[in-house]
Design a protein around this motif. Structure first.
Motif, PDB file in Angstrom:
ATOM      1  N   VAL A 198       2.313  10.672   2.791  1.00  0.00           N
ATOM      2  CA  VAL A 198       3.358   9.706   3.713  1.00  0.00           C
ATOM      3  C   VAL A 198       2.673   7.922   3.282  1.00  0.00           C
ATOM      4  O   VAL A 198       1.900   8.004   2.711  1.00  0.00           O
ATOM      5  CB  VAL A 198       2.755  10.251   5.610  1.00  0.00           C
ATOM      6  CG1 VAL A 198       2.564  11.708   5.200  1.00  0.00           C
ATOM      7  CG2 VAL A 198       1.276  10.289   5.996  1.00  0.00           C
ATOM      8  N   ALA A 199       3.188   7.388   3.972  1.00  0.00           N
ATOM      9  CA  ALA A 199       2.790   5.888   4.034  1.00  0.00           C
ATOM     10  C   ALA A 199       1.964   6.003   5.006  1.00  0.00           C
ATOM     11  O   ALA A 199       1.984   6.156   6.676  1.00  0.00           O
ATOM     12  CB  ALA A 199       4.310   4.951   4.702  1.00  0.00           C
ATOM     13  N   PRO A 200       0.660   4.933   4.664  1.00  0.00           N
ATOM     14  CA  PRO A 200      -0.392   4.221   5.563  1.00  0.00           C
ATOM     15  C   PRO A 200       0.121   3.445   6.891  1.00  0.00           C
ATOM     16  O   PRO A 200       1.334   2.198   6.240  1.00  0.00           O
ATOM     17  CB  PRO A 200      -1.524   3.618   4.870  1.00  0.00           C
ATOM     18  CG  PRO A 200      -0.136   3.412   3.864  1.00  0.00           C
ATOM     19  CD  PRO A 200       0.840   3.866   3.626  1.00  0.00           C
ATOM     20  N   GLY A 201       0.038   3.205   7.734  1.00  0.00           N
ATOM     21  CA  GLY A 201       0.609   3.064   8.994  1.00  0.00           C
ATOM     22  C   GLY A 201       0.014   0.739   9.197  1.00  0.00           C
ATOM     23  O   GLY A 201       0.964   0.257   9.456  1.00  0.00           O
ATOM     24  N   SER A 236       0.840  -1.574  -0.057  1.00  0.00           N
ATOM     25  CA  SER A 236       0.118  -0.270   0.273  1.00  0.00           C
ATOM     26  C   SER A 236       0.396   1.510  -0.211  1.00  0.00           C
ATOM     27  O   SER A 236      -0.307   2.407  -0.306  1.00  0.00           O
ATOM     28  CB  SER A 236      -1.390  -0.340   1.601  1.00  0.00           C
ATOM     29  OG  SER A 236      -0.138  -0.518   2.719  1.00  0.00           O
ATOM     30  N   ILE A 237       1.773   1.074   0.160  1.00  0.00           N
ATOM     31  CA  ILE A 237       2.990   2.084   0.301  1.00  0.00           C
ATOM     32  C   ILE A 237       3.300   2.808  -1.082  1.00  0.00           C
ATOM     33  O   ILE A 237       3.508   3.798  -1.550  1.00  0.00           O
ATOM     34  CB  ILE A 237       4.114   1.692   1.166  1.00  0.00           C
ATOM     35  CG1 ILE A 237       4.027   1.496   1.765  1.00  0.00           C
ATOM     36  CG2 ILE A 237       5.549   2.806   1.308  1.00  0.00           C
ATOM     37  CD1 ILE A 237       5.679   1.210   2.682  1.00  0.00           C
ATOM     38  N   ILE A 291       6.183   9.005   8.981  1.00  0.00           N
ATOM     39  CA  ILE A 291       5.987   9.905   7.830  1.00  0.00           C
ATOM     40  C   ILE A 291       8.126  10.416   7.959  1.00  0.00           C
ATOM     41  O   ILE A 291       8.647   9.782   9.092  1.00  0.00           O
ATOM     42  CB  ILE A 291       5.942  11.864   8.432  1.00  0.00           C
ATOM     43  CG1 ILE A 291       4.512  11.835   8.460  1.00  0.00           C
ATOM     44  CG2 ILE A 291       6.742  12.481   8.275  1.00  0.00           C
ATOM     45  CD1 ILE A 291       3.461  12.748  10.055  1.00  0.00           C
ATOM     46  N   CYS A 292       8.270   9.766   6.787  1.00  0.00           N
ATOM     47  CA  CYS A 292       9.641  10.096   6.448  1.00  0.00           C
ATOM     48  C   CYS A 292      10.768  11.325   6.711  1.00  0.00           C
ATOM     49  O   CYS A 292      10.611  12.006   5.502  1.00  0.00           O
ATOM     50  CB  CYS A 292       9.916   9.376   5.020  1.00  0.00           C
ATOM     51  SG  CYS A 292      12.348   9.305   4.769  1.00  0.00           S
ATOM     52  N   TRP A 320       6.860   9.385   1.913  1.00  0.00           N
ATOM     53  CA  TRP A 320       5.930   8.272   1.770  1.00  0.00           C
ATOM     54  C   TRP A 320       7.162   6.785   1.520  1.00  0.00           C
ATOM     55  O   TRP A 320       7.412   5.809   2.174  1.00  0.00           O
ATOM     56  CB  TRP A 320       4.751   7.669   0.417  1.00  0.00           C
ATOM     57  CG  TRP A 320       5.244   8.056  -0.620  1.00  0.00           C
ATOM     58  CD1 TRP A 320       6.860   8.019  -1.780  1.00  0.00           C
ATOM     59  CD2 TRP A 320       5.262   9.259  -1.101  1.00  0.00           C
ATOM     60  NE1 TRP A 320       6.821   8.080  -2.948  1.00  0.00           N
ATOM     61  CE2 TRP A 320       5.690   9.369  -2.802  1.00  0.00           C
ATOM     62  CE3 TRP A 320       4.240  10.208  -1.639  1.00  0.00           C
ATOM     63  CZ2 TRP A 320       5.429  10.048  -3.481  1.00  0.00           C
ATOM     64  CZ3 TRP A 320       3.369  10.508  -2.406  1.00  0.00           C
ATOM     65  CH2 TRP A 320       4.340  10.817  -3.493  1.00  0.00           C
ATOM     66  N   PHE A 321       8.129   6.893   1.314  1.00  0.00           N
ATOM     67  CA  PHE A 321       9.129   6.455   0.850  1.00  0.00           C
ATOM     68  C   PHE A 321       9.807   6.066   2.069  1.00  0.00           C
ATOM     69  O   PHE A 321      10.475   7.575   2.270  1.00  0.00           O
ATOM     70  CB  PHE A 321      10.585   6.049  -0.240  1.00  0.00           C
ATOM     71  CG  PHE A 321       9.694   5.358  -1.938  1.00  0.00           C
ATOM     72  CD1 PHE A 321       8.665   4.561  -1.337  1.00  0.00           C
ATOM     73  CD2 PHE A 321      10.310   5.786  -2.916  1.00  0.00           C
ATOM     74  CE1 PHE A 321       7.623   4.207  -2.580  1.00  0.00           C
ATOM     75  CE2 PHE A 321       8.784   5.276  -4.001  1.00  0.00           C
ATOM     76  CZ  PHE A 321       7.969   4.782  -3.639  1.00  0.00           C
ATOM     77  N   GLY A 322      11.030   5.492   2.264  1.00  0.00           N
ATOM     78  CA  GLY A 322      12.210   5.208   3.464  1.00  0.00           C
ATOM     79  C   GLY A 322      14.030   4.992   2.931  1.00  0.00           C
ATOM     80  O   GLY A 322      14.414   4.128   3.055  1.00  0.00           O
ATOM     81  N   GLU A 323      14.062   6.855   2.837  1.00  0.00           N
ATOM     82  CA  GLU A 323      15.265   7.616   2.200  1.00  0.00           C
ATOM     83  C   GLU A 323      15.629   7.886   2.262  1.00  0.00           C
ATOM     84  O   GLU A 323      14.769   9.076   2.411  1.00  0.00           O
ATOM     85  CB  GLU A 323      15.369   6.380   0.634  1.00  0.00           C
ATOM     86  CG  GLU A 323      14.376   7.241  -0.897  1.00  0.00           C
ATOM     87  CD  GLU A 323      15.165   6.749  -1.539  1.00  0.00           C
ATOM     88  OE1 GLU A 323      16.139   5.725  -2.119  1.00  0.00           O
ATOM     89  OE2 GLU A 323      14.209   6.844  -2.600  1.00  0.00           O
ATOM     90  N   SER A 324      16.328   8.786   2.051  1.00  0.00           N
ATOM     91  CA  SER A 324      17.376   9.980   2.359  1.00  0.00           C
ATOM     92  C   SER A 324      16.870  10.234   0.597  1.00  0.00           C
ATOM     93  O   SER A 324      17.703  10.259   0.654  1.00  0.00           O
ATOM     94  CB  SER A 324      18.721  10.215   2.992  1.00  0.00           C
ATOM     95  OG  SER A 324      18.748  11.411   2.928  1.00  0.00           O
ATOM     96  N   ASP A 325      17.319  11.932   0.754  1.00  0.00           N
ATOM     97  CA  ASP A 325      17.565  12.304  -0.482  1.00  0.00           C
ATOM     98  C   ASP A 325      18.929  12.918  -0.844  1.00  0.00           C
ATOM     99  O   ASP A 325      19.141  13.556  -1.582  1.00  0.00           O
ATOM    100  CB  ASP A 325      16.039  13.833  -0.260  1.00  0.00           C
ATOM    101  CG  ASP A 325      16.658  15.105   0.576  1.00  0.00           C
ATOM    102  OD1 ASP A 325      17.300  14.557   1.324  1.00  0.00           O
ATOM    103  OD2 ASP A 325      15.555  15.978   0.477  1.00  0.00           O
TER     104      ASP A 325
END
Length: 411
Positions: free
Chosen positions: A359-362, A28-29, A375-376, A46-51
């Protein structure tokens, strides 16, 4: 086409797809991100990465290696120089006696988790996964036919905690425990005492522990989070999974490693041969530069994440109807929204359209994640400040209501 239609589809002379594969849930992300990418001027959290881009010295090392023609097969378990460097790196951090023969290089942290699970989990085995957690960690044992039991962290005030007694009661007849610490999405981090206790349980009850420590360097009170490497012995049923993705901003490089007892290294090495063969040489050259020259980059990143975390606290800590949990590690904020329920996608899709923040859904992270947003905050501080301001305004203007009809949310 529905999942049931796919499951029932026959190919050729009655040949069907694997029911385990077809019944896997879509991320769902990714659903949220795919929609958000079609909208203008959206800040993607939403994604788990730094810019932060991969540092130049890492890119240069890989480029030099590629220019020199390092494009052929490498040893299945990784280049010897990188394995030695990783052993030295962990000895410095954790004072562990393990050497390069305890290290196996993998094609990403995800591949590390799959290899660890393939080594110790069989179809029908019970596997206990501590949640909320990145969905890969319960999808991998499901793919292997294991019976996955999710063990949610408990919520105490504005923090997450692990009930060790409950975990041990649930896991005493399990084949394996999978733990992610520091944890995505909650930012929870197991204490040194908890890590040591799980190690002792594993060796006493002969239960495997697969420990995902990808975020070990993303802590705010110490140089590194408590690690299973500090307490595991050569004979322990413990495998530690790690990655270059987060600490050195190398998400797209797909490089990771395992720390494990020497006795199972040959088995893992064979699995690598039949999964991916080996990690590319020029990518490992970049990894070698990261692990030998990257401490100042890690410290600089931590300083920026510290400032970013302060912005999260400034904008999101006092919104009525919400709970912002402590953030001792990672670059994630986990926000509980009263009345959000177990399907936050409509709410987030509206957020993207109206607030221009995604953001990403829990609920994507398993039991205990329902009713939350992840929230990343690993992005540019100026952009993050604006996005959090917009997110705050949206949350205040659009409180959730229990059992609200989803179609009404989207209006």
């Amino acid at each position: 086409m529905t999942d049931r239609e796919i499951k029932d589809m026959e190919y050729g002379a009655g040949v069907q797809l694997s029911p385990i594969a077809t019944q896997l849930k879509e991320s769902s992300i990714r659903t949220i991100a795919n929609f958000g990418m079609t909208q203008p001027d959206v800040t993607p959290l939403w994604f788990g990465e730094s810019d932060i881009p991969t540092p130049e010295f890492i890119r240069q090392a890989a480029s030099d290696s590629l220019s020199q023609g390092d494009t052929r097969y490498t040893p299945n378990n990784g280049a010897p120089a990188l394995r030695r460097a990783l052993a030295d790196y962990q000895r410095r951090l954790y004072h562990t006696p393990f050497d390069e023969n305890n290290i196996v290089v993998t094609v990403s942290g995800t591949n590390a988790i799959m290899l660890a699970a393939q080594t110790c989990v069989s179809a029908g085995d019970k596997v206990v996964v501590i949640t909320p957690v990145f969905p890969t960690l319960f999808a991998v044992p499901e793919l292997l036919g294991a019976k996955v039991v999710q063990h949610p962290l408990i919520q105490v005030d504005n923090r997450f905690e692990l009930d060790l007694d409950a975990l041990f009661s649930q896991a005493k007849d399990a084949k394996a425990i999978i733990i992610n610490s520091p944890a995505n999405p909650t930012g929870w981090c197991a204490s040194q005492q908890e890590v040591e206790a799980i190690c002792q349980f594993a060796r006493t009850h002969h239960v495997w522990v697969i420990a995902d420590e990808v975020y070990a360097r993303h802590t705010y009170e110490s140089e590194s989070a408590p690690s299973f490497c500090q307490f595991m012995k050569e004979s322990d049923p413990i495998i530690v999974c790690n990655s270059f993705s987060k600490a050195w901003s190398m998400t797209g490089w797909r490089l990771g490693w395992l720390t494990l007892p020497k006795s199972i290294t040959p088995t893992i090495t064979k699995l690598i041969e039949y999964n991916v063969s080996c990690a590319p040489g020029f990518v490992q050259a970049g990894g070698l530069a990261a692990v030998t020259q990257g401490e100042s980059f890690i410290e600089q990143s931590r300083e920026r994440y510290t400032q970013a975390r302060a912005l999260v606290l400034k904008w999101l800590s006092d919104i009525p109807g919400t709970t912002l949990y402590d953030m001792p590690a990672t670059f994630y904020a986990f926000l509980k929204i009263e009345g959000l329920g177990d399907n936050s996608q409509p709410y987030i899709l509206q957020m993207i359209e109206k607030a221009k923040v995604g953001v990403a859904p829990g609920e994507a992270f398993g039991q205990g994640g329902e009713g939350h947003l992840r929230i990343c905050y690993g992005c540019d501080l100026k952009r993050l400040n604006q996005a959090l301001s917009q997110l705050r305004a949206y949350l205040i203007a659009h409180p959730c209501r229990n059992n609200e009809d989803e179609s009404a949310i989207l209006k």
